[in-house]
Design a protein around this motif. Structure first.
Motif, PDB file in Angstrom:
ATOM      1  N   VAL A   7      46.071  85.016  90.453  1.00 29.25           N
ATOM      2  CA  VAL A   7      45.009  85.927  90.017  1.00 29.25           C
ATOM      3  C   VAL A   7      43.668  85.344  90.435  1.00 29.25           C
ATOM      4  N   THR A   8      42.686  86.215  90.607  1.00 29.82           N
ATOM      5  CA  THR A   8      41.322  85.776  90.892  1.00 29.82           C
ATOM      6  C   THR A   8      40.363  86.583  90.039  1.00 29.82           C
ATOM      7  N   VAL A   9      39.437  85.879  89.415  1.00 24.41           N
ATOM      8  CA  VAL A   9      38.382  86.519  88.637  1.00 24.41           C
ATOM      9  C   VAL A   9      37.050  86.012  89.190  1.00 24.41           C
ATOM     10  N   SER A  10      36.102  86.919  89.376  1.00 21.81           N
ATOM     11  CA  SER A  10      34.832  86.572  90.016  1.00 21.81           C
ATOM     12  C   SER A  10      33.675  87.246  89.303  1.00 21.81           C
ATOM     13  N   ALA A  11      32.508  86.594  89.375  1.00 22.91           N
ATOM     14  CA  ALA A  11      31.310  87.157  88.745  1.00 22.91           C
ATOM     15  C   ALA A  11      30.082  86.792  89.570  1.00 22.91           C
ATOM     16  N   GLY A  12      28.991  87.490  89.277  1.00 20.06           N
ATOM     17  CA  GLY A  12      27.736  87.207  89.963  1.00 20.06           C
ATOM     18  C   GLY A  12      27.826  87.502  91.447  1.00 20.06           C
ATOM     19  N   THR A  13      27.246  86.632  92.247  1.00 21.71           N
ATOM     20  CA  THR A  13      27.221  86.835  93.699  1.00 21.71           C
ATOM     21  C   THR A  13      28.594  86.684  94.342  1.00 21.71           C
ATOM     22  N   MET A  14      29.574  86.260  93.582  1.00 19.61           N
ATOM     23  CA  MET A  14      30.915  86.051  94.126  1.00 19.61           C
ATOM     24  C   MET A  14      31.897  87.141  93.702  1.00 19.61           C
ATOM     25  N   ARG A  15      31.391  88.237  93.067  1.00 23.69           N
ATOM     26  CA  ARG A  15      32.267  89.352  92.713  1.00 23.69           C
ATOM     27  C   ARG A  15      32.956  89.889  93.957  1.00 23.69           C
ATOM     28  N   SER A  16      34.161  90.342  93.763  1.00 28.54           N
ATOM     29  CA  SER A  16      34.914  90.936  94.864  1.00 28.54           C
ATOM     30  C   SER A  16      34.377  92.329  95.178  1.00 28.54           C
ATOM     31  N   ASP A  17      34.359  92.667  96.462  1.00 28.19           N
ATOM     32  CA  ASP A  17      33.984  94.031  96.835  1.00 28.19           C
ATOM     33  C   ASP A  17      35.219  94.838  97.243  1.00 28.19           C
ATOM     34  N   SER A  18      36.397  94.281  96.991  1.00 33.62           N
ATOM     35  CA  SER A  18      37.645  94.967  97.302  1.00 33.62           C
ATOM     36  C   SER A  18      37.815  96.191  96.410  1.00 33.62           C
ATOM     37  N   SER A  19      38.290  97.275  96.991  1.00 34.48           N
ATOM     38  CA  SER A  19      38.544  98.477  96.191  1.00 34.48           C
ATOM     39  C   SER A  19      39.718  98.263  95.241  1.00 34.48           C
ATOM     40  N   ALA A  20      40.534  97.248  95.476  1.00 38.19           N
ATOM     41  CA  ALA A  20      41.667  96.943  94.602  1.00 38.19           C
ATOM     42  C   ALA A  20      41.246  96.137  93.373  1.00 38.19           C
ATOM     43  N   ALA A  21      40.043  95.587  93.383  1.00 37.62           N
ATOM     44  CA  ALA A  21      39.573  94.781  92.249  1.00 37.62           C
ATOM     45  C   ALA A  21      39.204  95.683  91.078  1.00 37.62           C
ATOM     46  N   PRO A  30      24.972  90.446  84.452  1.00 33.59           N
ATOM     47  CA  PRO A  30      24.666  91.875  84.364  1.00 33.59           C
ATOM     48  C   PRO A  30      25.596  92.751  85.206  1.00 33.59           C
ATOM     49  N   GLY A  31      26.139  92.223  86.293  1.00 34.45           N
ATOM     50  CA  GLY A  31      26.988  93.026  87.170  1.00 34.45           C
ATOM     51  C   GLY A  31      28.448  93.044  86.789  1.00 34.45           C
ATOM     52  N   GLY A  32      28.823  92.330  85.753  1.00 39.10           N
ATOM     53  CA  GLY A  32      30.215  92.308  85.322  1.00 39.10           C
ATOM     54  C   GLY A  32      31.076  91.363  86.142  1.00 39.10           C
ATOM     55  N   VAL A  33      32.368  91.438  85.890  1.00 38.28           N
ATOM     56  CA  VAL A  33      33.339  90.601  86.600  1.00 38.28           C
ATOM     57  C   VAL A  33      34.312  91.490  87.351  1.00 38.28           C
ATOM     58  N   THR A  34      34.908  90.927  88.386  1.00 41.80           N
ATOM     59  CA  THR A  34      35.988  91.601  89.083  1.00 41.80           C
ATOM     60  C   THR A  34      37.259  90.794  88.885  1.00 41.80           C
ATOM     61  N   VAL A  35      38.363  91.508  88.756  1.00 40.09           N
ATOM     62  CA  VAL A  35      39.661  90.884  88.545  1.00 40.09           C
ATOM     63  C   VAL A  35      40.616  91.400  89.608  1.00 40.09           C
ATOM     64  N   GLN A  36      41.285  90.473  90.247  1.00 43.27           N
ATOM     65  CA  GLN A  36      42.315  90.827  91.211  1.00 43.27           C
ATOM     66  C   GLN A  36      43.614  90.210  90.716  1.00 43.27           C
ATOM     67  N   ALA A  37      44.509  91.078  90.223  1.00 44.94           N
ATOM     68  CA  ALA A  37      45.774  90.607  89.663  1.00 44.94           C
ATOM     69  C   ALA A  37      46.740  91.775  89.560  1.00 44.94           C
ATOM     70  N   ASP A  38      47.996  91.465  89.689  1.00 46.45           N
ATOM     71  CA  ASP A  38      49.017  92.453  89.374  1.00 46.45           C
ATOM     72  C   ASP A  38      49.142  92.509  87.859  1.00 46.45           C
ATOM     73  N   PHE A  39      49.715  93.593  87.354  1.00 44.83           N
ATOM     74  CA  PHE A  39      49.845  93.747  85.904  1.00 44.83           C
ATOM     75  C   PHE A  39      51.254  93.360  85.481  1.00 44.83           C
ATOM     76  N   THR A  40      51.476  92.039  85.400  1.00 48.34           N
ATOM     77  CA  THR A  40      52.718  91.499  84.847  1.00 48.34           C
ATOM     78  C   THR A  40      52.327  90.488  83.784  1.00 48.34           C
ATOM     79  N   GLY A  41      53.235  90.151  82.924  1.00 50.71           N
ATOM     80  CA  GLY A  41      52.955  89.153  81.901  1.00 50.71           C
ATOM     81  C   GLY A  41      52.535  87.828  82.504  1.00 50.71           C
TER      82      GLY A  41
END
Length: 133
Positions: A7-21, A30-41
């Motif tokens: 998984v990858t979590v990013s914030a600030g200037t390092m937020r992901s710009d992927s449409s999958a995030a 202020p810009g929030g966080v982006t999360v890139q992960a599948d939804f499994t336990g």
């Protein structure tokens, strides 16, 4: 067999710009966080560790007077697929900041010591079903 669940979590200037995030509001940026992960336990367990580290970087940086413009935390780990026992979680951190390498190294040491979710996972915890339907 050991499968990796990253998984990858990013914030600030390092937020992901992927449409999958997936994007979430964030207390520290202020810009929030982006999360890139599948939804499994497995992914959610690793996301809890990565998200905690990211949050604590912002919290501890503020306390240490370090300006942080972006953070990216990637966490991955495996499970023995016959028992589903975790084989451990490794995480890596990238920090965008004008602070010196020594200050950033100190920040990451502090975070590694105080991050609540990694501490809880390291210590182990019982998990019980509280009620049934």
């Amino acid at each position: 067999m050991d499968n990796r669940f990253e998984v990858t979590v990013s914030a600030g200037t390092m937020r992901s710009d992927s449409s999958a995030a997936v994007r979430f509001p964030h207390r520290w940026t202020p810009g929030g966080v982006t999360v890139q992960a599948d939804f499994t336990g497995a992914h959610l367990l690793h996301l809890a560790a990565a998200g905690c580290v990211l949050n604590d970087i912002y919290r501890e940086a503020e306390s240490l007077g370090i300006d942080v413009s972006g953070v990216r935390v990637t966490a991955a780990g495996g499970f023995d697929t016959t028992t589903w026992q975790s084989t451990g979680i490794d995480y890596s951190v990238e920090v965008s900041s004008d602070a010196s390498a020594d200050k950033l190294a100190h920040l990451l040491e502090v975070v590694d010591q105080v991050a609540e979710i990694p501490q809880a996972i390291r210590a182990g915890a019982s998990v019980r079903r509280a009620s049934s339907c």
